[in-house]
Design an enzyme around this catalytic site. Structure first.
Site, PDB file in Angstrom:
ATOM      1  CG  ASP A  28      -2.355   0.609   0.926  1.00 27.04           C
ATOM      2  OD1 ASP A  28      -2.320   1.701   0.700  1.00 27.04           O
ATOM      3  OD2 ASP A  28      -3.233  -0.264   0.912  1.00 27.04           O
ATOM      4  CG  HIS A  64      -5.413   3.785   0.783  1.00 28.52           C
ATOM      5  ND1 HIS A  64      -5.098   2.647   0.589  1.00 28.52           N
ATOM      6  CD2 HIS A  64      -6.729   3.698   0.389  1.00 28.52           C
ATOM      7  CE1 HIS A  64      -6.051   1.856   0.222  1.00 28.52           C
ATOM      8  NE2 HIS A  64      -7.051   2.538   0.032  1.00 28.52           N
ATOM      9  CB  SER A 120      -9.528   0.319   0.018  1.00 27.41           C
ATOM     10  OG  SER A 120      -8.878   0.390  -1.186  1.00 27.41           O
TER      11      SER A 120
END
Length: 850
Positions: A23, A54, A223
């Site tokens: 990520d 994120h 996600s």
């Protein structure tokens, strides 16, 4: 909400399980994590910490030990792989390096809260297979491109990966969650079921960046749902004692998750997969798991609605093209396996009325395989109405494990239950041309609406993907839609009322051009075409530099392949242009939006056209200028029989020839355009419905389509005011990329075995075109042999202005005739002279006729 505390209370917290997160990274000193073993930066940034948040949030869902937003497996060993830079950019090479290291250190679970549309990035795809083959459970987000169908992301759409979709806190499918089917198999096959499972992904609480003050925040997306499953898997794996760890592999984990899952209401199999994650039941099932082979879906039931959509939406009937159901075989016995015999249909109730063909790869690797069922009703079922039941038997073997002497073996039964009805009347049967649809990532096929942010046309253009709502409308109107994934020479025109071609990108075989002309003129088939924009200059304008290959990426054709479509329609005198138009159009009381469409530039005499004023996008895109034009966008034409093409009447002995309807834009039928355009594009299912009422039901054209103009002469695609040459869209000068994609251009001929549906059809239903032998050796490059000459053989339209220079010969001829007549009547002939003159004329006429 998922019951993780049940496992925590039993002492299971993910200990000993290695979890990798690919990520945007994680700050090394983040206080929420107590077991970050390694953090590696594969990007070219100067700083390696997560600056986006994120990656931090994803890692927190898996393994945070902060009480305010705890993860599922706080004691799992976290391995952080930073593969996105501060600008959210990444490269395949970064992933490949990270994958190799993950294999080297023996990762157990890999979470990929990422995805893309390029399932043909072979280095990436093959490396995912390698990860699975090395016993790494790969979990990936299915994508956030819902509610449109055919929007799955890679690698979640791979059979060896656990693809995860999203639901909200009320157990309703999240609007943004991408839907199946997979589009790898299109246009020549049918997709697989995905996602595998769904779980919470809307407004989930997770870890925040330390510098932002608040310790937790909420986030939505697949996600988020992906690490929920990845964290749950780490928690489950930690509950397995060491003496049973040999049973843990990507297949066994997938089997446990999907078999323990719970269906959610009002969601079909392409939306929810096997259902909602049930952590507690998965825990119980894992404790008693034994190595096995299973199916996903576990049964095929056409009566299970709405869950088994689209299969439950249209019954099977005799003479219909086979319905394809793709089943994934999950092999928990070993990373490899194989069929030891072909699958077998075992009839149950009325089972002898069903023909079942099979497509499959003999080898299963890694951990999974494919079984395609091609279902069709036999001739004995032509008037049958009811349920057919039976089983498909599959026998799988895998190599023996360490210490075993015999290969592992399992025989499985797949329950099948289908609904069959009598064959519908011809007028109610519509054939959809899938064969001529190309899509990204096979090449740069551009978007259908130029005001979209998305550059690619990647949804499959199938009635069960981005044309799903159109399909539903047709079914509600009583029509049966069959999908042809073979050339147009492969179907019997007498079985269908209309052929529907929407947004084609592929070229057409010469034999297809001649067969459809015969089908329409001699067999009464109606032809309906929805085209889209095409312009070589605009195609060059929207090219871009591919950051991975460092090469310009240029569209191989427009949204539709207009030069190919013009070839296809040329024998009817119908042509589209290459000027792109936008704007509203009105038919009666209904209004629609024309989004990056083309116009009609050639149409036969007697046809009816709808003219409307639209904005010229060519001027806007290429010259930054505005402009409008009144152009025809919709055309209706009643064809003549092949024998009576040059006359105004047709033979009563022949079947009435079919109608042709063309429209210059497909965006209003496409859900992907309706939901993603810069300007919301209203659907025009009403337009298609009205067209079918005219072509299939014989309703009055003027009532349904007021305002049409009947043209008294041929509309010809002249080049400006020059009446000596035509101006039609031309193909790009470089066709090399198109040749790589096309099934037509590189084929030397069109042989009967290209009818891919034939191996799976009942012998008595197979169709062979009688005139096929005339054209099967005629390649695409020699298509001119089946096309009309470049210039018309019929006289020009009298409504056009004629250049005076072309009148001079006619004036001279008229003057000569006047002088001859004056000389003739100067002296009155005798009766004998008159008789002699008459005989001379008769003799001259007789000689000319001979």
């Amino acid at each position: 909400m998922l019951g993780a505390h049940v496992l925590w209370d039993n002492g299971y917290t993910g200990k000993g399980i290695k979890v990798a997160v690919f990520d945007t990274g994680l700050s090394r000193d983040h206080p929420h994590f107590r077991n970050v073993r390694e953090a590696i930066d594969y990007t070219n940034d100067e700083k390696s910490d997560d600056v986006i948040g994120h990656g931090t949030f994803v890692a927190g869902i898996i393994a945070s030990d902060y009480e305010g937003c705890p993860g599922f497996a706080p004691d799992a060993e976290l391995y952080i792989f930073r593969v996105f830079n501060k600008d959210k950019l990444s490269f395949t090479s970064w992933f490949l390096d990270a994958f190799n290291y993950a294999i080297h250190i023996g990762i157990d679970v890999l979470n990929l809260s990422i995805g893309g549309h390029d399932f043909m990035d072979r280095p990436f795809v093959d490396k995912i297979y390698e990860m699975s083959a090395n016993n790494i459970v790969v979990v990936s987000a299915i994508g956030n491109d819902g509610p449109t169908y055919g929007t799955l992301s890679n690698p979640a759409d791979q059979s060896d990966v656990i693809g995860v979709g999203s639901i909200d806190s009320f157990d309703k499918l999240s609007t943004f969650s991408s839907r199946g089917m997979t589009t790898w198999e299109l246009p020549h096959g049918y997709g697989r079921v995905k996602p595998d499972i769904v779980t919470y992904g809307s407004s989930v609480l997770g870890s925040n960046l330390p510098k932002l003050g608040t310790k937790c925040r909420t986030l939505s997306g697949t996600s988020v749902s992906s690490p929920v499953v990845a964290g749950a898997i780490a928690l489950l794996m930690s509950s397995v004692p060491q003496d049973r760890r040999h049973l843990i592999n990507p297949a066994s984990i997938k089997q446990v998750l999907i078999e323990s899952s719970q269906r959610i209401g009002d969601a079909n199999i392409f939306e929810q997969g096997n259902g909602k994650l049930n952590l507690v039941d998965a825990f119980k099932m894992l404790q008693r798991y034994t190595a096995k082979v299973s199916f996903s879906p576990s049964s095929v039931d056409f009566t299970d609605c709405p869950y088994f959509w689209p299969y439950c939406s249209q019954p099977i009937y005799h003479d219909g093209l086979p319905t394809i159901v793709n089943v994934t075989i999950i092999n928990g016995m070993d990373v490899s396996g194989q069929f030891i015999a072909p699958p077998k249909w075992i009839p149950g109730k009325n089972g002898n009325l069903l023909h079942v063909g099979f497509s499959y790869q003999e080898l299963l690797w890694p951990w999974t395989g494919h079984l395609g069922l091609h279902l069709s009703a036999t001739k004995a079922a032509a008037n049958f109405e009811g349920i057919i039941e039976g089983f498909v038997q599959v026998n799988i073997t895998s190599p023996p494990r360490l210490g075993e002497k015999q290969p592992r073996f399992q025989s499985m039964m797949l329950p099948v239950r289908v609904q069959v009805i009598p064959t519908p009347p011809r007028a109610k049967r519509i054939l959809w041309d899938q064969y001529h649809s190309l899509r990204y990532p096979s090449g740069f096929l551009p978007k259908d609406a130029l005001d979209m942010d998305e550059p690619f046309d990647w949804n499959g253009d199938h009635p069960h993907t981005n044309f799903r709502a159109m399909y539903q409308r047709l079914r509600e109107s009583g029509y049966f839609l069959e999908v042809l994934n073979s050339p147009l020479t492969c179907f019997d025109p007498k079985s269908y009322g209309a052929l529907l071609i929407v947004d084609p990108e592929e070229e057409f075989f010469p034999s297809e051009i001649k067969k459809i002309e015969e089908d329409v003129r001699a067999n009464g088939l109606n032809l309906i075409v929805f085209a889209d924009w095409y312009n070589v200059q605009v195609m060059n304008k929207i090219k871009f530099l591919d950051p991975n290959t460092k090469k310009d990426c240029t569209p191989v054709t427009g949204a539709s392949n207009i030069p190919a479509l013009n070839d296809f329609l040329s024998n009817f005198g119908i042509y589209f242009g290459d000027t792109i138009y936008n704007g509203e159009f009105t038919i009666g009381s209904r209004t629609g939006y024309y989004s990056s469409g083309t116009s009609i530039v050639g149409f036969p005499k007697g046809g009816r056209l709808l003219y409307t004023t639209l904005s010229n996008l060519n001027r806007q895109i290429l010259m930054s200028l505005s402009g409008t034009a009144r152009v025809p966008i919709l055309g209706f034409y009643q064809t003549l029989s092949m024998e009576d093409e040059l006359s105004s009447t047709s033979s009563e002995e022949d079947q009435n020839p079919g109608k042709i309807v063309v429209f210059g834009d497909s965006s209003c039928l496409d859900e992907a355009i309706q939901k993603a355009g810069a300007r919301y594009v209203d659907d025009c299912y009403w337009l298609l419905d009205n067209i079918l009422q005219v072509t299939q039901e014989g309703k009055d054209l003027n009532t349904l389509f007021p305002g049409l103009t009947q043209i008294e002469g041929h509309l010809l695609p002249y080049e400006g005011n020059d009446r000596t040459s035509w101006s039609l869209p031309k193909r790009p000068s470089d066709l090399s990329e198109m040749e790589k994609l096309s099934q037509v251009m590189h084929s030397k001929d069109l042989q009967g075995d290209m009818c891919s549906s034939h191996p799976f059809q009942v012998n008595e239903d197979k169709f062979y075109w009688e005139s096929h032998h005339k054209y099967h050796n005629l390649s695409w490059s020699n298509r001119a042999h089946v096309l009309p000459s470049e210039y018309p053989t019929y006289p020009p339209d009298t409504n056009h202005n004629i250049n005076p220079q072309y009148l001079y010969p006619y004036i001279l001829i008229i003057l000569a005739l006047v002088l001859l007549l004056a000389h003739f009547f100067r002296k009155k002939p005798t009766r004998q002279q008159a008789r002699s003159s008459s005989e001379a004329v008769q003799e001259a006429v007789a000689f000319k006729v001979q």
